[in-house]
Design a protein around this motif. Structure first.
Motif, mmCIF file in Angstrom:
data_model
loop_
_atom_site.group_PDB
_atom_site.id
_atom_site.type_symbol
_atom_site.label_atom_id
_atom_site.label_comp_id
_atom_site.label_asym_id
_atom_site.label_seq_id
_atom_site.Cartn_x
_atom_site.Cartn_y
_atom_site.Cartn_z
ATOM 1 N N ARG A 183 112.375 92.084 76.429
ATOM 2 C CA ARG A 183 113.453 91.372 77.139
ATOM 3 C C ARG A 183 113.753 92.037 78.478
ATOM 4 N NH1 ARG A 183 115.133 86.676 78.502
ATOM 5 N NH2 ARG A 183 117.228 86.790 79.321
ATOM 6 N N ILE A 184 113.802 93.349 78.497
ATOM 7 C CA ILE A 184 114.066 94.062 79.742
ATOM 8 C C ILE A 184 112.920 93.834 80.740
ATOM 9 C CG2 ILE A 184 114.398 96.346 80.782
ATOM 10 C CD1 ILE A 184 116.795 95.234 79.133
ATOM 11 N N LEU A 185 111.675 93.868 80.263
ATOM 12 C CA LEU A 185 110.538 93.586 81.136
ATOM 13 C C LEU A 185 110.597 92.161 81.674
ATOM 14 C CD1 LEU A 185 107.580 95.377 79.354
ATOM 15 C CD2 LEU A 185 108.461 95.846 81.644
ATOM 16 N N TYR A 186 110.991 91.222 80.837
ATOM 17 C CA TYR A 186 111.110 89.834 81.277
ATOM 18 C C TYR A 186 112.124 89.712 82.412
ATOM 19 C CZ TYR A 186 112.362 84.935 81.438
ATOM 20 O OH TYR A 186 112.625 83.663 81.883
ATOM 21 N N VAL A 187 113.272 90.360 82.245
ATOM 22 C CA VAL A 187 114.301 90.323 83.293
ATOM 23 C C VAL A 187 113.758 90.946 84.586
ATOM 24 C CG1 VAL A 187 116.556 91.230 83.971
ATOM 25 C CG2 VAL A 187 116.242 90.241 81.705
ATOM 26 N N GLY A 188 113.063 92.062 84.460
ATOM 27 C CA GLY A 188 112.487 92.717 85.640
ATOM 28 C C GLY A 188 111.451 91.857 86.342
ATOM 29 N N ASP A 236 111.203 88.586 86.153
ATOM 30 C CA ASP A 236 111.918 87.439 86.700
ATOM 31 C C ASP A 236 112.574 87.798 88.043
ATOM 32 O OD1 ASP A 236 112.983 84.741 86.577
ATOM 33 O OD2 ASP A 236 114.931 85.680 86.150
ATOM 34 N N LEU A 237 113.197 88.964 88.099
ATOM 35 C CA LEU A 237 113.794 89.406 89.364
ATOM 36 C C LEU A 237 112.731 89.579 90.446
ATOM 37 C CD1 LEU A 237 116.430 91.995 88.118
ATOM 38 C CD2 LEU A 237 116.882 89.783 89.177
ATOM 39 N N TYR A 238 111.579 90.154 90.062
ATOM 40 C CA TYR A 238 110.502 90.364 91.019
ATOM 41 C C TYR A 238 109.962 89.034 91.538
ATOM 42 C CZ TYR A 238 105.904 91.268 92.868
ATOM 43 O OH TYR A 238 104.799 91.290 93.674
ATOM 44 N N ILE A 239 109.717 88.110 90.637
ATOM 45 C CA ILE A 239 109.130 86.823 91.027
ATOM 46 C C ILE A 239 110.059 86.044 91.947
ATOM 47 C CG2 ILE A 239 108.484 84.550 90.121
ATOM 48 C CD1 ILE A 239 107.234 86.017 87.741
ATOM 49 N N ASN A 240 111.357 86.103 91.683
ATOM 50 C CA ASN A 240 112.318 85.295 92.432
ATOM 51 C C ASN A 240 113.001 86.037 93.576
ATOM 52 O OD1 ASN A 240 112.094 82.836 90.887
ATOM 53 N ND2 ASN A 240 113.009 84.007 89.221
ATOM 54 N N GLN A 241 112.508 87.202 93.932
ATOM 55 C CA GLN A 241 113.172 87.973 94.977
ATOM 56 C C GLN A 241 113.070 87.330 96.360
ATOM 57 O OE1 GLN A 241 111.448 91.835 95.260
ATOM 58 N NE2 GLN A 241 109.415 91.085 95.743
ATOM 59 N N GLY A 242 112.081 86.534 96.619
ATOM 60 C CA GLY A 242 111.918 85.931 97.935
ATOM 61 C C GLY A 242 112.505 84.541 98.066
ATOM 62 N N ILE A 243 113.147 84.044 97.034
ATOM 63 C CA ILE A 243 113.702 82.691 97.061
ATOM 64 C C ILE A 243 115.166 82.783 97.485
ATOM 65 C CG2 ILE A 243 114.197 80.635 95.703
ATOM 66 C CD1 ILE A 243 111.872 81.469 93.864
ATOM 67 N N VAL A 277 120.570 81.499 93.211
ATOM 68 C CA VAL A 277 121.714 82.369 92.960
ATOM 69 C C VAL A 277 121.373 83.239 91.759
ATOM 70 C CG1 VAL A 277 124.154 82.432 92.326
ATOM 71 C CG2 VAL A 277 123.305 80.643 93.864
ATOM 72 N N GLN A 278 121.415 84.546 91.943
ATOM 73 C CA GLN A 278 121.078 85.454 90.863
ATOM 74 C C GLN A 278 122.170 85.437 89.795
ATOM 75 O OE1 GLN A 278 118.323 87.167 90.353
ATOM 76 N NE2 GLN A 278 117.386 86.443 92.220
ATOM 77 N N GLU A 279 121.755 85.249 88.571
ATOM 78 C CA GLU A 279 122.667 85.251 87.436
ATOM 79 C C GLU A 279 122.973 86.704 87.078
ATOM 80 O OE1 GLU A 279 121.143 84.263 83.355
ATOM 81 O OE2 GLU A 279 122.389 82.506 83.737
ATOM 82 N N PRO A 280 124.235 87.040 86.837
ATOM 83 C CA PRO A 280 124.539 88.408 86.408
ATOM 84 C C PRO A 280 123.769 88.770 85.143
ATOM 85 C CG PRO A 280 126.552 87.231 86.950
ATOM 86 C CD PRO A 280 125.438 86.223 86.984
ATOM 87 N N THR A 302 101.534 91.420 93.263
ATOM 88 C CA THR A 302 101.487 90.622 92.037
ATOM 89 C C THR A 302 100.353 91.083 91.143
ATOM 90 O OG1 THR A 302 102.416 88.734 93.195
ATOM 91 C CG2 THR A 302 101.321 88.287 91.100
ATOM 92 N N LEU A 303 99.213 91.378 91.734
ATOM 93 C CA LEU A 303 98.076 91.890 90.976
ATOM 94 C C LEU A 303 98.426 93.235 90.340
ATOM 95 C CD1 LEU A 303 95.196 91.380 90.124
ATOM 96 C CD2 LEU A 303 94.440 92.532 92.205
ATOM 97 N N ALA A 304 99.117 94.086 91.088
ATOM 98 C CA ALA A 304 99.546 95.372 90.536
ATOM 99 C C ALA A 304 100.491 95.162 89.353
ATOM 100 C CB ALA A 304 100.221 96.209 91.613
ATOM 101 N N LEU A 305 101.384 94.180 89.462
ATOM 102 C CA LEU A 305 102.310 93.863 88.376
ATOM 103 C C LEU A 305 101.549 93.403 87.138
ATOM 104 C CD1 LEU A 305 105.357 93.534 87.653
ATOM 105 C CD2 LEU A 305 105.115 91.164 88.349
#
Length: 171
Positions: A114-119, A121-128, A132-135, A8-11
């Motif tokens: 927008r692309i960074l936000y999606v990335g 968001d995917l990173y933050i929620n990868q362990g949950i 359900v991942q939205e397409p 997270t710090l690296a991000l």
């Protein structure tokens, strides 16, 4: 280390560096450029294809189609506004243009954001596991951003093609 993990710090460190790198790259492209008709055709075709694929992807949702249409209309409007401010040169060396940098940079950075936000968001929620991942193409802002960028750059490319065709007739 508390609530922050090393990744997270690296991000947190890498995202601003990535944004700065994208900005400096886009800003460098906004100078005087050679007008190459095949590139303009490619721009029109790629942007048109992006819109066509987006329409096919969201066909079942009137809401997403609305966001897509709105994004494309705003992109075309901004593209027309920017093209009127684009500097066009025709001399003995060839054909050149210099895009209106403020709008070009803004459009590219909005899309990158927008692309960074999606990335992120995917990173933050990868362990949950329960989420359900939205397409990718089912997020209204993503659909609007893609349509906006395609409308903007497609309009610029079409304007450059038109300019070249009109100049060819007067040569």
């Amino acid at each position: 280390m508390g609530a922050f993990s090393l990744s997270t710090l690296a991000l947190v460190v890498l995202v601003p560096l990535l944004v700065w790198r994208i900005y400096s790259r886009v800003k460098g492209v906004m100078g005087r450029q050679v007008s190459v008709p095949s590139r303009h055709w490619l721009g029109v075709l790629v942007c048109g294809a992006a819109l066509a694929v987006s329409v096919a992807e969201v066909m079942g949702s009137t809401t997403l189609l609305g966001y897509l249409a709105l994004g494309a209309l705003f992109g075309i409007g901004w593209g027309l506004f920017a093209f009127k401010r684009t500097r066009l040169f025709a001399n003995d060396e060839g054909y050149f243009f210099q895009p209106y940098a403020p709008l070009g940079i803004a459009v590219a950075m909005l899309f990158a954001a927008r692309i960074l936000y999606v990335g992120v968001d995917l990173y933050i929620n990868q362990g949950i596991p329960m989420r359900v991942q939205e397409p990718f193409m089912h997020a209204p802002l993503t659909v609007a951003a893609i349509a906006f960028v395609a409308g903007y750059f497609g309009t610029i490319s079409a304007g450059l093609l038109r300019w070249r065709l009109l100049n060819r007739q007067t040569d």
